[in-house]
Design an enzyme around this catalytic site. Structure first.
Site, PDB file in Angstrom:
ATOM      1  N   PRO A 100       0.794  -1.229   0.000  1.00  0.00           N
ATOM      2  CA  PRO A 100       0.000   0.000   0.000  1.00  0.00           C
ATOM      3  C   PRO A 100       0.830   1.285   0.000  1.00  0.00           C
ATOM      4  O   PRO A 100       1.818   1.396   0.719  1.00  0.00           O
ATOM      5  CB  PRO A 100      -0.827  -0.107   1.284  1.00  0.00           C
ATOM      6  CG  PRO A 100      -0.147  -1.146   2.111  1.00  0.00           C
ATOM      7  CD  PRO A 100       0.499  -2.088   1.141  1.00  0.00           C
ATOM      8  N   ASN A 101       0.353   2.206  -0.803  1.00  0.00           N
ATOM      9  CA  ASN A 101       0.872   3.576  -0.934  1.00  0.00           C
ATOM     10  C   ASN A 101       2.162   3.683  -1.733  1.00  0.00           C
ATOM     11  O   ASN A 101       2.617   4.787  -2.010  1.00  0.00           O
ATOM     12  CB  ASN A 101       1.044   4.251   0.445  1.00  0.00           C
ATOM     13  CG  ASN A 101      -0.274   4.390   1.174  1.00  0.00           C
ATOM     14  OD1 ASN A 101      -1.199   4.969   0.635  1.00  0.00           O
ATOM     15  ND2 ASN A 101      -0.366   3.828   2.360  1.00  0.00           N
TER      16      ASN A 101
ATOM     17  N   ARG B 173       5.335  12.135  -3.194  1.00  0.00           N
ATOM     18  CA  ARG B 173       5.264  12.724  -1.854  1.00  0.00           C
ATOM     19  C   ARG B 173       6.434  12.192  -1.024  1.00  0.00           C
ATOM     20  O   ARG B 173       7.005  11.168  -1.336  1.00  0.00           O
ATOM     21  CB  ARG B 173       3.975  12.288  -1.136  1.00  0.00           C
ATOM     22  CG  ARG B 173       2.684  12.640  -1.826  1.00  0.00           C
ATOM     23  CD  ARG B 173       2.054  13.904  -1.248  1.00  0.00           C
ATOM     24  NE  ARG B 173       0.677  14.052  -1.699  1.00  0.00           N
ATOM     25  CZ  ARG B 173       0.305  14.340  -2.939  1.00  0.00           C
ATOM     26  NH1 ARG B 173       1.208  14.486  -3.885  1.00  0.00           N
ATOM     27  NH2 ARG B 173      -0.982  14.473  -3.252  1.00  0.00           N
TER      28      ARG B 173
ATOM     29  N   TYR C  60      11.512   8.680   1.198  1.00  0.00           N
ATOM     30  CA  TYR C  60      11.477   7.614   0.185  1.00  0.00           C
ATOM     31  C   TYR C  60      12.173   7.971  -1.129  1.00  0.00           C
ATOM     32  O   TYR C  60      12.213   7.150  -2.046  1.00  0.00           O
ATOM     33  CB  TYR C  60      10.021   7.203  -0.073  1.00  0.00           C
ATOM     34  CG  TYR C  60       9.320   6.694   1.168  1.00  0.00           C
ATOM     35  CD1 TYR C  60       9.781   5.565   1.831  1.00  0.00           C
ATOM     36  CD2 TYR C  60       8.207   7.351   1.691  1.00  0.00           C
ATOM     37  CE1 TYR C  60       9.160   5.103   2.978  1.00  0.00           C
ATOM     38  CE2 TYR C  60       7.565   6.886   2.838  1.00  0.00           C
ATOM     39  CZ  TYR C  60       8.057   5.764   3.479  1.00  0.00           C
ATOM     40  OH  TYR C  60       7.447   5.302   4.615  1.00  0.00           O
TER      41      TYR C  60
ATOM     42  N   ASN D 180       7.984  -5.620  -1.151  1.00  0.00           N
ATOM     43  CA  ASN D 180       7.916  -4.561  -0.144  1.00  0.00           C
ATOM     44  C   ASN D 180       6.467  -4.508   0.329  1.00  0.00           C
ATOM     45  O   ASN D 180       5.607  -3.925  -0.349  1.00  0.00           O
ATOM     46  CB  ASN D 180       8.353  -3.214  -0.726  1.00  0.00           C
ATOM     47  CG  ASN D 180       8.385  -2.124   0.335  1.00  0.00           C
ATOM     48  OD1 ASN D 180       7.833  -2.291   1.421  1.00  0.00           O
ATOM     49  ND2 ASN D 180       9.018  -1.007   0.010  1.00  0.00           N
TER      50      ASN D 180
ATOM     51  N   ALA E 151       3.210  -0.891   4.782  1.00  0.00           N
ATOM     52  CA  ALA E 151       2.715  -0.876   6.173  1.00  0.00           C
ATOM     53  C   ALA E 151       2.203  -2.243   6.630  1.00  0.00           C
ATOM     54  O   ALA E 151       2.217  -2.542   7.839  1.00  0.00           O
ATOM     55  CB  ALA E 151       1.621   0.180   6.316  1.00  0.00           C
TER      56      ALA E 151
ATOM     57  N   HIS F 193       4.119  -4.613   9.124  1.00  0.00           N
ATOM     58  CA  HIS F 193       4.087  -4.517  10.582  1.00  0.00           C
ATOM     59  C   HIS F 193       2.801  -5.066  11.193  1.00  0.00           C
ATOM     60  O   HIS F 193       2.696  -5.144  12.419  1.00  0.00           O
ATOM     61  CB  HIS F 193       4.262  -3.042  10.988  1.00  0.00           C
ATOM     62  CG  HIS F 193       5.317  -2.341  10.187  1.00  0.00           C
ATOM     63  ND1 HIS F 193       6.635  -2.734  10.199  1.00  0.00           N
ATOM     64  CD2 HIS F 193       5.255  -1.318   9.287  1.00  0.00           C
ATOM     65  CE1 HIS F 193       7.332  -1.951   9.381  1.00  0.00           C
ATOM     66  NE2 HIS F 193       6.511  -1.092   8.800  1.00  0.00           N
TER      67      HIS F 193
ATOM     68  N   ASP G  49       1.321 -15.631   6.754  1.00  0.00           N
ATOM     69  CA  ASP G  49       0.860 -17.000   6.490  1.00  0.00           C
ATOM     70  C   ASP G  49       0.999 -17.350   5.017  1.00  0.00           C
ATOM     71  O   ASP G  49       1.324 -18.495   4.668  1.00  0.00           O
ATOM     72  CB  ASP G  49      -0.599 -17.165   6.940  1.00  0.00           C
ATOM     73  CG  ASP G  49      -0.751 -17.204   8.453  1.00  0.00           C
ATOM     74  OD1 ASP G  49       0.270 -17.311   9.157  1.00  0.00           O
ATOM     75  OD2 ASP G  49      -1.904 -17.116   8.924  1.00  0.00           O
TER      76      ASP G  49
ATOM     77  N   GLU H 251      12.343  -9.593   1.494  1.00  0.00           N
ATOM     78  CA  GLU H 251      11.596  -8.416   1.944  1.00  0.00           C
ATOM     79  C   GLU H 251      12.484  -7.182   1.764  1.00  0.00           C
ATOM     80  O   GLU H 251      13.638  -7.185   2.198  1.00  0.00           O
ATOM     81  CB  GLU H 251      11.241  -8.615   3.427  1.00  0.00           C
ATOM     82  CG  GLU H 251      10.437  -7.498   4.032  1.00  0.00           C
ATOM     83  CD  GLU H 251      10.238  -7.706   5.548  1.00  0.00           C
ATOM     84  OE1 GLU H 251      10.222  -8.841   6.034  1.00  0.00           O
ATOM     85  OE2 GLU H 251      10.097  -6.681   6.232  1.00  0.00           O
TER      86      GLU H 251
ATOM     87  N   HIS I 148      12.758  -2.875   2.157  1.00  0.00           N
ATOM     88  CA  HIS I 148      12.232  -1.579   2.599  1.00  0.00           C
ATOM     89  C   HIS I 148      13.166  -0.477   2.131  1.00  0.00           C
ATOM     90  O   HIS I 148      14.390  -0.583   2.309  1.00  0.00           O
ATOM     91  CB  HIS I 148      12.064  -1.528   4.123  1.00  0.00           C
ATOM     92  CG  HIS I 148      11.077  -2.538   4.592  1.00  0.00           C
ATOM     93  ND1 HIS I 148       9.723  -2.375   4.389  1.00  0.00           N
ATOM     94  CD2 HIS I 148      11.246  -3.742   5.165  1.00  0.00           C
ATOM     95  CE1 HIS I 148       9.096  -3.446   4.854  1.00  0.00           C
ATOM     96  NE2 HIS I 148       9.996  -4.288   5.328  1.00  0.00           N
ATOM     97  N   ILE I 149      12.580   0.541   1.564  1.00  0.00           N
ATOM     98  CA  ILE I 149      13.350   1.672   1.048  1.00  0.00           C
ATOM     99  C   ILE I 149      14.033   2.404   2.204  1.00  0.00           C
ATOM    100  O   ILE I 149      15.223   2.736   2.144  1.00  0.00           O
ATOM    101  CB  ILE I 149      12.409   2.617   0.273  1.00  0.00           C
ATOM    102  CG1 ILE I 149      11.831   1.877  -0.946  1.00  0.00           C
ATOM    103  CG2 ILE I 149      13.135   3.890  -0.153  1.00  0.00           C
ATOM    104  CD1 ILE I 149      10.640   2.579  -1.589  1.00  0.00           C
ATOM    105  N   SER I 150      13.280   2.652   3.249  1.00  0.00           N
ATOM    106  CA  SER I 150      13.818   3.339   4.429  1.00  0.00           C
ATOM    107  C   SER I 150      14.375   2.303   5.416  1.00  0.00           C
ATOM    108  O   SER I 150      14.085   1.105   5.313  1.00  0.00           O
ATOM    109  CB  SER I 150      12.711   4.160   5.099  1.00  0.00           C
ATOM    110  OG  SER I 150      11.681   3.305   5.579  1.00  0.00           O
TER     111      SER I 150
ATOM    112  N   ARG J  44      13.351   4.163  12.528  1.00  0.00           N
ATOM    113  CA  ARG J  44      12.127   4.975  12.512  1.00  0.00           C
ATOM    114  C   ARG J  44      11.287   4.686  13.764  1.00  0.00           C
ATOM    115  O   ARG J  44      11.816   4.239  14.778  1.00  0.00           O
ATOM    116  CB  ARG J  44      11.374   4.720  11.196  1.00  0.00           C
ATOM    117  CG  ARG J  44      12.238   5.129   9.975  1.00  0.00           C
ATOM    118  CD  ARG J  44      11.491   4.946   8.676  1.00  0.00           C
ATOM    119  NE  ARG J  44      10.320   5.834   8.605  1.00  0.00           N
ATOM    120  CZ  ARG J  44       9.376   5.732   7.682  1.00  0.00           C
ATOM    121  NH1 ARG J  44       9.452   4.787   6.749  1.00  0.00           N
ATOM    122  NH2 ARG J  44       8.354   6.572   7.674  1.00  0.00           N
TER     123      ARG J  44
ATOM    124  N   ARG K 204       7.481   0.463  13.521  1.00  0.00           N
ATOM    125  CA  ARG K 204       8.025  -0.056  12.250  1.00  0.00           C
ATOM    126  C   ARG K 204       9.176  -1.046  12.463  1.00  0.00           C
ATOM    127  O   ARG K 204       9.715  -1.593  11.506  1.00  0.00           O
ATOM    128  CB  ARG K 204       8.534   1.092  11.374  1.00  0.00           C
ATOM    129  CG  ARG K 204       7.443   2.039  10.924  1.00  0.00           C
ATOM    130  CD  ARG K 204       7.979   3.041   9.900  1.00  0.00           C
ATOM    131  NE  ARG K 204       7.159   4.233   9.880  1.00  0.00           N
ATOM    132  CZ  ARG K 204       6.047   4.378   9.140  1.00  0.00           C
ATOM    133  NH1 ARG K 204       5.647   3.404   8.345  1.00  0.00           N
ATOM    134  NH2 ARG K 204       5.349   5.492   9.195  1.00  0.00           N
TER     135      ARG K 204
END
Ligand code: CA2
Length: 154
Positions: free
Chosen positions: A13-14, A21, A26, A77, A80, A83, A90, A101, A103-105, A110, A114
């Site tokens: 998501p996002n 943004r 990011y 990725n 959210a 978490h 599963d 997995e 993650h950009i950040s 953080r 997270r």
């Protein structure tokens, strides 16, 4: 089972907002740039990439199931849902493919919420904090894993 030389790239998501943004967290690259980076990296090793982004948890579960039938590995990725999602954990457990997995950040630098990943314990590994370069690193790592295990078709 032998799988085609195909990777699934799954973004949660996002991440469709990448580059539009929050460049401080990011970066400036777009999701299209991420897809191109992974496709270009995979191509160097003769792999193709199927790309998918969704803001919906169940659709991401479906895509992991589809990957199990059609690919040799997954770069994901989960955003959210990393978490929160027992359903995604599963699904990763239920499939027989290596999942990396990304993650950009640096999620560990953080907010405390997270720091925990539901998926990390069932994933092959995790790459965090290198911006979108992490996707290239993930592609290189998963291809090496697939090749070392002879999981792909010739
Ligand atoms: O660092 C990552 O890659 C994250 O997976 C990104 C997620 C966040 O919830 C995770 O904790 C870490 C958020 C993705 C949202 O992406 C945006 C991109 C541009 C603008 C707004 C959101």
């Amino acid at each position: 089972m032998m799988a085609a030389k195909r990777l699934f790239l799954i973004n949660g998501p996002n991440l469709n907002m990448l580059g539009k943004r929050e460049p401080g967290t990011y970066g400036n690259a777009s999701l299209a740039d991420v897809v191109k980076l992974v496709k270009d990296t995979a191509w160097e090793y003769g792999y193709e990439v199927e790309e998918f982004q969704s803001n919906h948890e169940g659709d991401l579960v479906d895509q992991l199931h589809k990957a199990d039938m059609q690919a040799a590995g997954v770069i994901m990725n989960p955003a959210a849902y990393t978490h929160t999602s027992i359903a995604l954990r599963d699904a990763v457990s239920a499939i027989s493919l290596p999942v990396v997995e990304v993650h950009i950040s640096n999620i560990h630098a953080r907010e405390p919420f997270r720091h925990q990943s539901m998926l990390a314990p069932v994933s092959q590994g995790q790459i965090v904090g290198f911006g979108i370069d992490g996707y290239r690193l993930a592609a290189l790592a998963i291809i090496k894993k697939i090749e070392s295990e002879g999981r792909h078709e010739k």
